[in-house]
Design a protein around this motif. Structure first.
Motif, mmCIF file in Angstrom:
data_model
loop_
_atom_site.group_PDB
_atom_site.id
_atom_site.type_symbol
_atom_site.label_atom_id
_atom_site.label_comp_id
_atom_site.label_asym_id
_atom_site.label_seq_id
_atom_site.Cartn_x
_atom_site.Cartn_y
_atom_site.Cartn_z
ATOM 1 N N GLY A 40 75.324 95.007 4.070
ATOM 2 C CA GLY A 40 74.951 95.697 3.063
ATOM 3 C C GLY A 40 73.271 94.596 3.405
ATOM 4 N N LYS A 41 72.976 94.460 2.586
ATOM 5 C CA LYS A 41 71.950 93.880 2.231
ATOM 6 C C LYS A 41 71.846 92.229 2.473
ATOM 7 C CE LYS A 41 69.810 97.509 -0.828
ATOM 8 N NZ LYS A 41 69.526 97.745 -3.636
ATOM 9 N N SER A 42 72.406 91.974 2.798
ATOM 10 C CA SER A 42 72.756 90.058 2.618
ATOM 11 C C SER A 42 73.711 90.002 4.045
ATOM 12 C CB SER A 42 73.353 89.784 1.759
ATOM 13 O OG SER A 42 72.338 89.923 0.767
ATOM 14 N N TYR A 43 73.434 89.039 4.497
ATOM 15 C CA TYR A 43 74.620 88.380 5.819
ATOM 16 C C TYR A 43 75.205 87.471 5.963
ATOM 17 C CZ TYR A 43 70.893 85.242 7.348
ATOM 18 O OH TYR A 43 69.697 84.633 7.057
ATOM 19 N N HIS A 44 76.320 87.361 6.086
ATOM 20 C CA HIS A 44 77.716 86.473 5.792
ATOM 21 C C HIS A 44 77.487 85.790 7.116
ATOM 22 C CE1 HIS A 44 79.577 88.002 2.124
ATOM 23 N NE2 HIS A 44 78.521 88.089 2.140
ATOM 24 N N ILE A 45 77.550 83.993 6.964
ATOM 25 C CA ILE A 45 78.087 83.382 7.915
ATOM 26 C C ILE A 45 79.290 82.867 7.848
ATOM 27 C CG2 ILE A 45 77.475 81.313 9.362
ATOM 28 C CD1 ILE A 45 74.871 81.841 9.055
ATOM 29 N N TYR A 46 80.360 82.877 8.822
ATOM 30 C CA TYR A 46 81.538 82.496 9.132
ATOM 31 C C TYR A 46 81.772 81.873 9.713
ATOM 32 C CZ TYR A 46 82.680 86.548 5.750
ATOM 33 O OH TYR A 46 82.325 87.049 5.287
ATOM 34 N N ASN A 47 82.818 79.983 9.707
ATOM 35 C CA ASN A 47 83.261 79.576 11.426
ATOM 36 C C ASN A 47 83.875 80.587 11.747
ATOM 37 O OD1 ASN A 47 85.731 78.663 10.052
ATOM 38 N ND2 ASN A 47 84.855 77.885 8.623
ATOM 39 N N GLY A 52 86.116 80.799 7.134
ATOM 40 C CA GLY A 52 85.948 80.074 6.202
ATOM 41 C C GLY A 52 84.713 80.302 6.219
ATOM 42 N N ILE A 53 83.764 81.265 4.791
ATOM 43 C CA ILE A 53 82.772 81.715 4.255
ATOM 44 C C ILE A 53 81.701 80.339 4.600
ATOM 45 C CG2 ILE A 53 82.616 81.414 2.250
ATOM 46 C CD1 ILE A 53 80.857 83.543 4.146
ATOM 47 N N SER A 54 80.593 80.516 4.774
ATOM 48 C CA SER A 54 79.617 79.446 5.452
ATOM 49 C C SER A 54 78.927 79.157 4.647
ATOM 50 C CB SER A 54 79.371 78.359 6.994
ATOM 51 O OG SER A 54 78.306 77.736 6.790
ATOM 52 N N HIS A 347 87.361 81.294 -5.247
ATOM 53 C CA HIS A 347 87.346 80.898 -3.457
ATOM 54 C C HIS A 347 87.945 81.910 -3.517
ATOM 55 C CE1 HIS A 347 86.717 78.302 -0.243
ATOM 56 N NE2 HIS A 347 86.509 77.684 -0.346
ATOM 57 N N ASP A 348 87.801 82.255 -1.604
ATOM 58 C CA ASP A 348 88.117 83.497 -1.102
ATOM 59 C C ASP A 348 89.332 82.954 -0.683
ATOM 60 O OD1 ASP A 348 85.578 85.340 -1.360
ATOM 61 O OD2 ASP A 348 84.362 84.552 0.705
ATOM 62 N N ARG A 349 90.020 81.540 -0.071
ATOM 63 C CA ARG A 349 91.010 81.344 0.888
ATOM 64 C C ARG A 349 92.021 82.101 -0.127
ATOM 65 N NH1 ARG A 349 89.437 75.782 -1.009
ATOM 66 N NH2 ARG A 349 90.268 74.900 -2.462
#
Length: 848
Positions: A40-47, A52-54, A347-349
């Motif tokens: 949407g209006k943001s971006y996520h960075i994952y390893n 895992g969310i970075s 936490h997402d985990r």
């Protein structure tokens, strides 16, 4: 959200990706690949190793339309603007010249190219942030739909069009080098082959895939997938001649380019069109994303050359319809995709997918049930049996879920063929209740799923709301016939029927206070007390249908959401609106955590859950009564001072902290514990030659110590330096103890003990000050003020001067008067306490 004093944004759960293609980059220092996705209006960075969310970026002004990773920057296209962010920094470069939405971007050395919906191509210089070249194409003749920079082709870019033709351009000289006629179908994907320099993978809208040599203008390999347009192409870079293609139906095809055949396929890899498809450099890994909110990492380790899921991040593929907290940190969400998830606030985990509601779990082809219309969860017996009850739209069958096992467990046999409208689980977790369209409420056992009776004969329409009290003794049902019925669960008999002003839309109960919030079809909310069985509050204020309600942990607030895009907080004690916020999309469901820390909300069109934090738990938030429009009701003086004594018959405590009076009797223990301890001294060594005294009889000379102190005794003055003796005398003459208490409040604990000790008379003198202290204490007890201070000072006085009190008759007589005054004060308090206890006991026995 706008205008809330109580709540503020904390985080969003269940957002992983959308239709915007993903990007992959390699971090040199960390030696790891990272994945960038848009939400949407943001971006996520994952390893890429464990997904895992970075990092989560700050929200943009609007939805992101395109992403690009170049060097150490991430370029984000929002409508016609482009922003370049350095990794882990909030500073950005801004590129503004496009007039339409940017949908394609690629890297070209120290430049990058952006293309908008109007087929306007701009080559940007990253250093100067200025456009190097601008190219305009006509959408009617050449609408750019794909772009690629061929490997080793300096300053060359290949464009694919919706008309099917392709053009190779030199962007430095602004010249078209060659035009490929194409194959008569729109070009959807252009991808550089991994090992061949001049070879480009071309995907078409009819499902055809061409591996084309652009230098010789020859087709090397032609492949066809039967699943519609090609939405993605990827080539493995780990020395395997394998290409992967994606389709709009969510399927993946794996091709062997040397043998020119299909070696494997992955059906239903995603529930929607696969929009992101990339292979990780020099690894047998592939990453896919889709608009179904699923991000998956695949590994090629199957015997037939196929791939399996290695890691995934999965959320709802459709908007969330219901959210309920399972415990303090976990919440259950049900979506319009018939899927149920368990999200963790920490936490997402810890997130879990509980699967989708299907008619038969053992069938090869699983038929999805209709979306959820309501859910109810109770975790007290979750380790023993099912703890989630769900009903579905326009369906009579309910489903049971287990949070511990994270799966759908059973189906409940429908009552006749009437649709289920509402549901509830008892607080003990043993019974479930389902309200049907024909006005019947069915009770069943959660463990055995056996029916335990029906509540019928009162409602003439559908049962829209159910609630069970904290003792599993009363059942409250609200129907479309405007009736609110209170049932006795054990006997299945009606206790009370309340006629509401309009049809009941939904119910919500607070177990501790036994208050039931009833939302009506006229957009108003009534609060019903189960103890007195009458309406105690009415809240008119919403301008559209009330979607959901929840109480805070203490039951002081009622939080409601409506289709008018507002969330209101009502104070039950004052019966007023204290907070109102406006949101962009209407809130469809909300729930407060058991400890009141978070508020979970779901909105129309959003596949995730938003978590708002309660600001009143960590800061002072002044709340004032508001009008329906959200404006404050007049000016309220925040400096209001409470009267010193509300009534003469009441006993008033002081505002002094406990440290000023609670430890007076233990002051000697505290002094002994905190006494100074001298450090150990070394013994003096004896001289080698011992001195002797001359004479007939030999004797040693003993030297006197120089460490001794003077033997002159200093007379200590026990007179009060603060003037307490004069204050006591003045209080006796005026008959008011206020001056005495005011002076004592300014002293510390040690000073109070010293002042009381200084009241001791000279030897042989009459104890005037002791008698004065007792008289002033009696005046203070009669005034009913500063009750705990007076009692504490009196206790210390008796402890210090007990011998003097026993020696003088006048002191004993005055002490008896003080005892009588103290007994009168406590007798009054004890009587009030006993009345309150008797009233509460009577209410409990009479109701139960």
């Amino acid at each position: 959200m706008n205008g809330s004093k109580i709540f503020e944004n904390y985080r969003a759960l269940g957002y992983y990706t959308n239709h915007v293609p993903l990007q992959i980059f390699y971090h040199e220092r960390l030696k790891e690949n990272f994945i960038v996705t848009s939400v949407g209006k943001s971006y996520h960075i994952y390893n890429a190793s464990k997904l895992g969310i970075s990092r989560v970026s700050d929200p943009q002004d609007d939805d992101i339309s395109c992403l690009l990773v170049s060097g150490n920057r991430i370029y984000v296209a929002v409508k016609n603007n482009i922003k370049g962010y350095e990794r882990n920094k909030q500073d950005f470069l801004e590129f503004q010249k496009h007039e339409r939405v940017v949908h394609l971007m690629i890297t070209l050395g120290k430049h990058f190219i952006s293309i908008d919906k109007g087929s306007t191509v701009i080559v940007w210089s990253i250093e100067s942030q200025e456009p190097y070249l601008e190219m305009n194409f006509n959408n009617e003749t050449f609408e750019i739909s794909a772009v690629v920079h061929p490997m080793t082709y300096v300053n060359k870019v290949l464009f694919g069009s919706a008309q099917g033709t392709l053009q190779l351009w030199n962007v430095k000289s602004n010249k078209m080098l060659y035009e490929f006629s194409g194959w008569g179908h729109a070009v959807t994907v252009l991808k550089q082959a991994a090992s061949a320099i001049h070879v480009i993978g071309i995907g078409l809208a009819n499902g055809s895939i061409y591996i084309h040599d652009i230098q010789m203008n020859e087709t090397v390999v032609k492949l066809t997938q039967d699943w519609g347009p090609v939405t993605g192409l990827a080539f493995r870079t780990d020395n395997a001649p394998v290409m992967i293609s994606a389709s709009t139906q969510g399927h993946l095809a794996i091709w062997n380019l040397e043998e020119r055949r299909l070696i494997s396929q992955v059906r239903n890899a995603h529930d929607a069109s696969v929009t992101g498809l990339e292979c990780i450099e020099q690894e047998s890994l592939m990453v896919t994303s889709s608009s179904d909110n699923n991000l998956k990492v695949w590994i090629f380790d199957q015997s037939d050359g196929g791939a399996r899921i290695l890691h995934r991040r999965q959320g709802h593929s459709a908007p969330v319809s219901h959210v309920r907290f399972y415990d303090d940190t976990n919440l259950v969400s049900a979506g319009q995709d018939s899927g149920m998830f368990l999200f963790s606030v920490d936490h997402d985990r810890h997130n879990k997918s509980m699967g989708k509601a299907v008619w038969n779990k053992k069938a090869e082809v699983k038929r999805i049930m209709p979306s959820f219309s309501q859910i109810s969860c109770e975790g007290r017996r979750g380790s023993d049996w099912d703890d989630i009850l769900a009903i579905h739209k326009a369906n009579a069958t309910a489903t049971l879920w287990s949070c511990k096992r994270s799966t759908l467990t059973n189906h409940l046999a429908p009552h006749k063929k009437s649709h289920a409208i509402s549901c509830a689980i008892s607080p003990c977790g043993n019974f479930g209740f389902i309200g049907y369209q024909d006005g019947v409420v069915q009770c069943f056992n959660m463990q055995s799923r056996i029916a335990r009776g029906q509540f019928q004969g009162v409602h003439n329409g559908s049962v829209r709301g159910l609630a069970v009290d904290g003792l599993t003794r009363l059942l409250v049902s609200g129907g479309a016939d405007s009736k609110l019925v209170i049932w006795h669960i054990k006997s299945k008999k009606v206790i009370t029927v309340l006629k509401m002003a309009a049809s009941v839309a939904r119910l919500r109960l607070h177990e501790d206070s036994a208050m039931v919030a009833v939302a009506l079809d006229d957009f108003s909310i009534n609060i019903v007390d189960l103890e007195t069985r009458r309406i105690v509050r009415k809240f008119p204020g919403h301008e559209d249908r009330v979607m959901d309600m929840t109480f805070n942990s203490s039951g002081k607030w009622l939080i409601t959401s409506s289709m008018d895009c507002t969330v209101c907080t009502w104070d039950l004690l004052t019966g007023s609106l204290v907070d109102k916020l406006t949101v962009d999309q209407a809130v469809t469901s909300l729930d407060m955590s058991p400890q009141g820390q978070f508020l979970a909300v779901s909105m129309i069109g959003e596949p995730g859950v938003f978590i708002w934090s309660n600001r009143t738990l960590y800061m002072h938030v002044p709340l004032k009564a508001l009008t329906v429009e959200g404006e404050e009701l007049g000016d309220i003086d925040d400096n209001f001072e409470t009267a010193e004594q509300l009534a003469n018959e009441l006993v008033t405590l002081s505002l002094q902290p406990e440290s000023r009076w609670a430890n007076l009797l233990k002051l000697d223990i505290i002094k002994y514990r905190n006494r100074l301890r001298a450090p150990p001294k070394l013994a003096k060594s004896a001289p080698f030659f011992l001195p002797t005294i001359p004479g007939l009889v030999p004797a040693f000379a003993v030297t006197k110590s120089t460490d001794g102190l003077s033997t002159n005794e200093t007379k200590i003055n026990f007179s009060s330096s603060s003037g307490l003796d004069k204050v006591l005398i003045d209080c006796i003459e005026s008959g008011d103890s206020t001056e005495y208490l005011s002076l004592m409040k300014t002293f510390g604990v040690a000073t109070i003990e010293s002042e009381i000790r200084c009241l001791e008379p000279e030897p042989g003198a009459f104890p005037d000050l002791l008698l004065a202290f007792l008289k002033v204490t009696r005046l203070a007890l009669a005034a009913h003020k500063d009750y705990e201070l007076v009692q504490s000072y009196l206790s210390l006085f008796l402890k210090i001067h007990n011998k003097e009190l026993m020696e003088h008759k006048e002191l004993l007589e005055e002490l008896q008067e003080v005892e009588s005054a103290a007994a009168d004060s406590w007798r009054r308090l004890d009587t009030l306490f006993n009345k309150g206890r008797c009233l509460v006991s009577y209410q409990r026995s009479a109701i139960l």
